[in-house]
Design a protein around this motif. Structure first.
Motif, PDB file in Angstrom:
ATOM      1  N   SER A 125       0.906  -1.053  -0.060  1.00  0.00           N
ATOM      2  CA  SER A 125      -0.009   0.000   0.172  1.00  0.00           C
ATOM      3  C   SER A 125       0.647   1.330   0.155  1.00  0.00           C
ATOM      4  O   SER A 125       0.571   2.299  -0.858  1.00  0.00           O
ATOM      5  CB  SER A 125      -0.909   0.088   1.237  1.00  0.00           C
ATOM      6  OG  SER A 125      -1.677   1.279   1.293  1.00  0.00           O
ATOM      7  N   ASP A 253      -6.303   5.412   1.005  1.00  0.00           N
ATOM      8  CA  ASP A 253      -6.714   4.144   0.543  1.00  0.00           C
ATOM      9  C   ASP A 253      -8.202   4.235   0.398  1.00  0.00           C
ATOM     10  O   ASP A 253      -8.853   3.881  -0.433  1.00  0.00           O
ATOM     11  CB  ASP A 253      -6.165   3.024   1.404  1.00  0.00           C
ATOM     12  CG  ASP A 253      -6.403   3.094   2.658  1.00  0.00           C
ATOM     13  OD1 ASP A 253      -7.148   4.038   3.382  1.00  0.00           O
ATOM     14  OD2 ASP A 253      -5.748   2.213   3.560  1.00  0.00           O
ATOM     15  N   GLN A 309      -7.798  -5.064   0.388  1.00  0.00           N
ATOM     16  CA  GLN A 309      -6.466  -5.119   0.398  1.00  0.00           C
ATOM     17  C   GLN A 309      -6.180  -6.675   0.485  1.00  0.00           C
ATOM     18  O   GLN A 309      -5.676  -7.423  -0.212  1.00  0.00           O
ATOM     19  CB  GLN A 309      -5.705  -4.359   1.100  1.00  0.00           C
ATOM     20  CG  GLN A 309      -5.476  -2.731   0.743  1.00  0.00           C
ATOM     21  CD  GLN A 309      -4.737  -2.100   1.797  1.00  0.00           C
ATOM     22  OE1 GLN A 309      -5.349  -1.268   2.565  1.00  0.00           O
ATOM     23  NE2 GLN A 309      -3.393  -2.203   1.652  1.00  0.00           N
TER      24      GLN A 309
END
Length: 333
Positions: A125, A253, A309
Motif C-alpha cells: 500500500s 486508501d 487489500q
C-alpha cells in the motif's frame, strides 16, 4: 477461467502461512493492491464497515474488515487483531485469517493465513503511494518505526525509487540495528537519527508505529517530501502532527476510514482539513487525478488498511496455491 467457478464445485482450500510466504511476492502484492485501489475509485469495489474492539482481555484489539470487488470477484473478510503480548510468546503481535467466499453462491472458497499477507499488503500500500506520488529523484528514505512491519515497508519502498540512504528513528532505539541490517542487505547507507533530523534529510517518510501521539511535527518535514502514514488504523491512534495535513496534498486508501480511524481523523477533528480535501489514491492510479503537481509539493498518503487489500492478496494466494497443487480442496458437506 474464473477461479471462483471452480471453487464452487470442489470445495474450499486452506492456504497456510508457510504457503503464503512461498508463493506471494512483493510484485504480486503490489499488483493486487494497486488494482483494488483503482477498482475502489471506479466504484467497482467497496469495503464493509469495520468492526474493531478492545475485547477486555490480553490488552487485545480484535475486529473484522470485509468487502466485495466486482471486477476482481473477491468477497469475504479478514478476522483478527493485535495482541501486544505475543512477542513474549514467540508469536507475531498481529494475528489474522482471511475468509474468501464464492460471490455466485456464498460458499466458502478459501481460508487463508493473514499474518504474512497483512504485512506484505500493508507494505504494498505505501509502495503504491510512493510509486504514484513521490518525486522521481527521491534519494533518502525516512523510517519512523522499527517493528516487525518496518522491514516489509523498507523492502517494498526501495523497489519504487532509487534510494541511496535510509534514516530511521524508533521509540525504542535498541530495535534500530535490525532495520539497519535490512538496509545494509539492500546496499543502502543507514543512519539512526532524531525525528527532526529525519524530516530534514528524508525525501520519502514512512511512519509505521502504534503511537497515540504525533511523532513527526509539521515544521520538520521539508518541501517536496512524500509521507506514507501507515500505522493509524484505530480511533485515537496518531503518528504525525495534524498541522501537516494543512501543508500537504492528502490522499488515502479509503476516505471514510481515513477520517474516522485513520491519521486524518485528528486534522478533520480540528477543522484543519475537510473530507473533500482528501483524494482516493485510486484516482491517481486511474489517471483521473494528476497526483503530485510540482517538486515542492508535500504529498501525504493515509494508509488505514482496507479489507479489500486483504481479499485481493488472499485471492491471489488461493489461486496460486491451487494452480501449483499446494492445497487440497475440502468440503463442509
Amino acid at each position: 477461467m474464473n477461479t471462483h467457478k471452480e471453487v464452487a464445485a470442489d470445495g474450499f482450500v486452506i492456504v497456510g502461512e508457510e504457503i503464503c510466504q512461498k508463493i506471494i511476492s512483493r510484485a504480486d502484492a503490489f499488483g493486487a493492491v494497486e488494482a483494488v485501489f483503482a477498482a475502489m475509485a471506479r466504484g467497482d469495489a467497496y469495503n464493509f464497515p469495520v468492526v474493531r474492539e478492545a475485547i477486555g482481555h490480553a490488552d487485545a484489539l480484535y475486529g473484522f474488515k470485509g468487502g466485495f470487488d466486482r471486477s476482481g470477484l473477491s468477497l469475504g473478510l479478514k478476522a483478527g487483531g493485535y495482541w501486544p503480548g505475543n512477542m513474549d510468546k514467540g508469536l507475531t503481535n498481529h494475528q489474522s485469517t482471511v475468509f474468501l467466499f464464492d460471490p455466485d453462491t456464498g460458499r466458502l472458497s478459501a481460508l487463508v493465513g493473514g499474518n504474512y499477507l497483512t504485512a506484505i499488503r500493508t507494505a504494498a500500500s505505501s509502495s503504491v503511494s510512493i510509486a504514484h506520488l513521490a518525486r522521481k529523484d527521491a534519494k533518502v528514505l525516512g523510517m519512523v518505526g522499527a517493528g516487525h512491519q518496518s522491514a516489509f515497508q523498507l523492502r517494498a519502498a526501495v523497489e519504487q525509487r532509487p534510494f541511496e540512504k535510509v534514516v530511521a528513528w524508533n521509540p525504542h532505539p535498541d530495535m534500530l540495528p535490525r532495520l539497519g541490517a535490512v538496509a545494509k542487505e539492500l546496499g543502502l547507507e543507514f543512519e539512526a537519527v532524531t525525528q527532526e533530523e529525519l524530516g530534514a534529510q528524508a525525501d520519502v517518510i514512512i511512519t509505521i508505529t502504534s503511537a497515540f501521539e504525533p511523532l513527526m511535527m509539521a515544521d520538520w518535514v521539508k518541501p517536496g517530501t512524500h509521507i506514507a502514514c501507515m500505522g493509524t488504523d484505530t480511533k485515537g491512534k496518531q503518528e504525525v502532527d495534524p498541522a501537516l495535513f494543512a501543508r500537504a496534498t492528502v490522499f488515502a486508501d479509503e476516505i471514510a476510514q481515513s477520517i474516522t480511524i485513520g491519521e486524518a481523523q485528528h486534522a478533520v477533528g480540528k477543522g484543519l482539513i475537510a473530507e473533500g480535501d482528501i483524494t482516493p489514491i485510486g484516482a491517481v492510479i486511474n489517471g483521473t487525478h494528476a497526483g503530485r503537481s510540482n517538486a515542492e509539493e508535500i504529498t501525504l498518503f493515509d494508509g488505514t488498511g482496507v479489507g479489500l487489500q486483504d481479499l485481493a492478496v488472499a485471492s491471489v494466494a488461493a489461486k496460486l496455491a491451487r494452480e501449483q497443487g499446494l492445497v487440497t480442496p475440502i468440503t463442509l458437506g
